[in-house]
Design an enzyme around this catalytic site. Structure first.
Site, mmCIF file in Angstrom:
data_model
loop_
_atom_site.group_PDB
_atom_site.id
_atom_site.type_symbol
_atom_site.label_atom_id
_atom_site.label_comp_id
_atom_site.label_asym_id
_atom_site.label_seq_id
_atom_site.Cartn_x
_atom_site.Cartn_y
_atom_site.Cartn_z
ATOM 1 N N CYS A 2 -5.872 -66.331 16.358
ATOM 2 C CA CYS A 2 -4.441 -66.359 15.707
ATOM 3 C C CYS A 2 -3.394 -66.406 16.704
ATOM 4 C CB CYS A 2 -4.482 -65.194 14.759
ATOM 5 S SG CYS A 2 -5.779 -65.243 13.494
ATOM 6 N N ARG A 27 -2.628 -72.303 17.580
ATOM 7 C CA ARG A 27 -3.671 -71.308 17.688
ATOM 8 C C ARG A 27 -4.301 -70.748 16.142
ATOM 9 N NH1 ARG A 27 -4.114 -68.140 22.409
ATOM 10 N NH2 ARG A 27 -5.367 -66.496 21.163
ATOM 11 N N TRP A 76 -5.424 -68.172 12.043
ATOM 12 C CA TRP A 76 -6.607 -68.896 11.832
ATOM 13 C C TRP A 76 -7.628 -68.163 11.074
ATOM 14 C CZ3 TRP A 76 -11.959 -69.186 13.454
ATOM 15 C CH2 TRP A 76 -12.546 -70.188 13.598
ATOM 16 N N ASN A 102 -4.965 -60.402 16.019
ATOM 17 C CA ASN A 102 -5.898 -61.554 16.478
ATOM 18 C C ASN A 102 -7.355 -60.942 16.815
ATOM 19 O OD1 ASN A 102 -6.871 -63.744 17.638
ATOM 20 N ND2 ASN A 102 -5.667 -63.391 19.462
ATOM 21 N N GLY A 103 -8.281 -61.419 16.466
ATOM 22 C CA GLY A 103 -9.538 -61.026 16.912
ATOM 23 C C GLY A 103 -10.436 -60.740 15.470
ATOM 24 N N GLU A 485 -18.400 -85.571 26.536
ATOM 25 C CA GLU A 485 -16.727 -85.310 25.962
ATOM 26 C C GLU A 485 -16.217 -86.392 24.986
ATOM 27 O OE1 GLU A 485 -13.112 -83.308 26.443
ATOM 28 O OE2 GLU A 485 -15.258 -82.839 26.558
ATOM 29 N N LYS A 489 -14.039 -85.644 21.849
ATOM 30 C CA LYS A 489 -12.777 -86.056 21.619
ATOM 31 C C LYS A 489 -12.835 -86.714 20.282
ATOM 32 C CE LYS A 489 -10.764 -83.987 24.433
ATOM 33 N NZ LYS A 489 -11.611 -83.024 24.028
ATOM 34 N N GLU A 492 -13.351 -84.437 17.050
ATOM 35 C CA GLU A 492 -12.394 -83.171 16.585
ATOM 36 C C GLU A 492 -11.138 -83.689 16.135
ATOM 37 O OE1 GLU A 492 -11.699 -80.878 19.976
ATOM 38 O OE2 GLU A 492 -11.541 -82.105 21.423
ATOM 39 N N HIS A 508 -36.396 -91.855 20.722
ATOM 40 C CA HIS A 508 -37.366 -90.675 20.067
ATOM 41 C C HIS A 508 -36.380 -90.139 18.722
ATOM 42 C CE1 HIS A 508 -39.492 -90.202 23.779
ATOM 43 N NE2 HIS A 508 -38.794 -90.740 24.310
ATOM 44 N N LYS A 607 -6.809 -73.554 19.345
ATOM 45 C CA LYS A 607 -6.991 -73.970 20.757
ATOM 46 C C LYS A 607 -7.607 -72.875 21.624
ATOM 47 C CE LYS A 607 -5.507 -75.998 24.535
ATOM 48 N NZ LYS A 607 -5.914 -77.337 24.883
#
Length: 612
Positions: A2, A27, A76, A102-103, A485, A489, A492, A508, A607
């Site tokens: 947050c 955030r 968040w 936050n947490g 990566e 991208k 997300e 496989h 983020k």
């Protein structure tokens, strides 16, 4: 994850809080709220579900909320669904204590049960309300100061938190406490500022303090007093943030992500130049000497998300150039499996924010075992930077978009530098090869520019993929690391399901998912693996896949196989990730734009992941 802001000074607080929250919306954006106190009057608490825009409209951009001391929050969700009730700030029933957090408080249910027995009732589903009422309980029980109440609560709380708290009897003051969640405090011109991250206060001050773990502070107008857990006053050194406040603005770009993609050449160049002196690598600022490097028997790279993908690429490069065994570990797994770490190991922890919860925990566990640690971080003064034995700072500047681009690229450069220097010191590469590799590193920023010049072709191709349901990225060796990566991208920010596979693993099981029209992107930058990956691409094509190839100018002819081809400039194969990732960043970005999505704030993501 947050975002927290706080202000106390001589100006109206609400506009400052909203401005700071706008810089922290990456955030969290499930809900937002603020609490402002006007002198001795009761605090006004205003909350809104959804994006920050809803709170701004509710408060007329802050103009309708008087008062010069306040706290704000963008959420968040962790405990409790996104709603106005669960939005912060939270308060005790009589308004004595108001706070943002936050947490994650891990033992919130135990504390909630205790407080319920003491007569407290709860209106939300959040762990934050429990913390607020626990502070209120101790404040009234011991009839002490805010510091007394907070330190009693801190001892009881298990988990992570950054708390900003206002008390009814202390108007004009904000109290803060921190454990494992980021918080920065700033002062300027008779005012003081609180924030979860640097961009929120860059506009107002660059003079900041970093509050330590298990510490508290009383924030007054232009003055901050710090305390340890015992309530004793302690001294802190002021730091100066070097970032330009304009670096956290869009500067005419439509989104932060495309701006940050274009900033990569400079960020890479700045990071490289920070450790180059007279044409050679100098790690004296990092703190790694020749003796330490010679004695390394094993390297563990520990990270999350894109930083983990940097580690996967770095593993190939370090092992090949320096001949040191490397293991790449997900931080969230590393800390729980009781890893066996030889005493002469080096643990490298990679994190843009320097506050990633799992990575920080892995760092601490490594230090407890007596293992040397190196942090590769972007934020000066962050927790990982402070606690690691050695620090390699990347010079990406503020990165606002949730999907990382320039931080990833600067982390790659840092990994390359370590590989080259380790290889030279350990006698694995010659003096001639050493200078050849350094020269090649210096060409990377210009070559990234050339890749960016071809973005219109990628934009055209991306527009054709808007309705894609599944995308597969395949490659071998370093190309597999690039695929990881590229896939991240895509998924997300475009919400298209995508996966990265080592190309040899397709047979496989995964090839059963290939059907008519599915996009398969083959990464082909490694000469000795080129033909094998082409064969895997042909296997997909024979089952109806649509193929995109990503390869190197003049080296390979992929156009007879692929339906669409992107070329990157030639470079040493060890460094191909730095160039090949750029088209994949652009592809994800342009698909997201074509779908009309919020590129910089993808759903359900934040983020900085500062909670488990």
């Amino acid at each position: 994850m947050c975002g927290i802001v706080g202000y106390t000074g001589n100006h109206q607080a609400a506009p400052v809080l909203l401005d700071g929250l706008s810089k922290l919306e990456y955030r969290g954006y499930d809900s937002a709220g603020l609490a402002v106190r006007n002198g001795d009057a009761a605090a006004e608490v205003i909350k809104a579900k959804g994006r920050l825009k809803a709170l701004a409209e509710k408060t007329d951009d802050g103009a309708s909320v008087p008062g010069t001391c306040g706290i704000g929050h963008t959420r968040w969700a962790t405990h409790g669904e996104p709603s106005e009730t669960n939005a912060h700030p939270h308060m005790s029933e009589d308004g004595n204590v108001i706070a943002v957090h936050n947490g994650i408080i891990e033992n919130y249910q135990e504390l909630k049960d205790k407080l319920t027995r003491k007569g407290y009732t709860f209106y939300s589903s959040t762990d934050t309300e429990v913390a607020v009422k626990l502070v209120d309980y101790y404040y009234k029980k011991y009839l002490g100061t805010p510091v007394d109440a907070i330190n009693h609560a801190m001892v009881r709380i298990r988990g992570s938190y950054a708390l900003a708290i206002m008390f009814k009897e202390y108007p004009g003051e904000i109290y803060v406490a921190r454990k494992d969640s980021p918080m920065i405090l700033g002062v300027a011109d008779g005012a003081s500022y609180i924030a979860s991250d640097v961009p929120a206060i860059l506009k107002y001050t660059r003079n900041v303090y970093y509050i330590g773990n298990m510490e508290m502070a009383c924030v007054k107008k232009g003055e901050i007093i710090f305390y340890n857990l015992d309530g004793d006053e302690i001294q802190k050194e002021m730091k100066v943030i070097e970032w330009d406040s304009e670096a956290a603005e869009k500067a005419g770009y439509e989104h932060f992500m495309i701006k940050e993609i274009h900033e990569q050449p400079k960020a890479v160049e700045d990071t490289l130049n920070s450790v180059l002196k007279d044409g050679e690598i100098d790690l004296s600022e990092v703190g790694l000497g020749e003796e330490e490097i010679q004695n390394i028997s094993q390297i563990y790279i520990v990270a999350c998300g894109s930083a983990y993908h940097v580690g996967v690429a770095a593993q190939y490069v370090i092992e090949d150039l320096a001949k040191i065994p490397v293991r790449v570990e997900l931080a969230s797994e590393f800390r729980y499996r009781n890893p066996l770490l030889p005493k002469d190991s080096l643990v490298i922890v990679i994190s843009q924010s320097g506050e990633t919860a799992d990575s920080l925990a892995a760092l601490r566990e490594s230090k407890q075992k007596g293992i040397r640690t190196l942090g590769i971080v972007n934020v000066v003064g962050s927790s990982i930077a402070r606690e690691a034995d050695n620090v390699f700072y990347t010079l990406a500047g503020p990165e606002i978009s949730v999907a990382t681009t320039k931080a990833y690229s600067t982390q790659l450069i840092a990994a390359y530098v370590l590989a080259v220097q380790f290889g030279k010191i350990r006698g694995e590469i010659s003096e001639e090869k050493y200078h050849e590799l350094i020269h090649e590193l210096q060409t990377i920023p210009g070559k990234i520019e050339k890749v960016l010049d071809d973005k219109e072709r990628i934009q055209w191709f991306a527009s054709k993929q808007v309705n894609a349901k599944d995308v597969f990225f395949i490659g071998r060796g370093i190309d597999y690391a690039i695929s990881l990566e590229g896939s991240l991208k895509m998924k997300e920010i475009s919400y298209i399901h995508s996966e990265a596979y080592a190309a040899g693993e397709l047979k496989h099981g995964t090839i059963s998912l290939i059907e008519e029209g599915v996009l398969v992107i083959g990464i082909l930058t490694q000469g000795d693996l080129y033909e094998k990956t082409v064969s895997n691409m042909v296997e997909c094509k024979s089952r109806g896949a649509y193929l995109m190839g990503l390869t190197t100018f003049g080296h390979y002819n992929i156009e007879d196989t692929a339906d669409f081809t992107v070329y990157i400039p030639r470079t040493d194969s060890h460094f191909a990730t730095s160039l090949a990732v750029i088209p994949l960043q652009l592809l994800g970005y342009y698909v997201s734009v074509a779908k009309g999505l919020d590129v910089d704030k993808p759903r359900n993501l934040a983020k900085s992941v500062t909670v488990e």
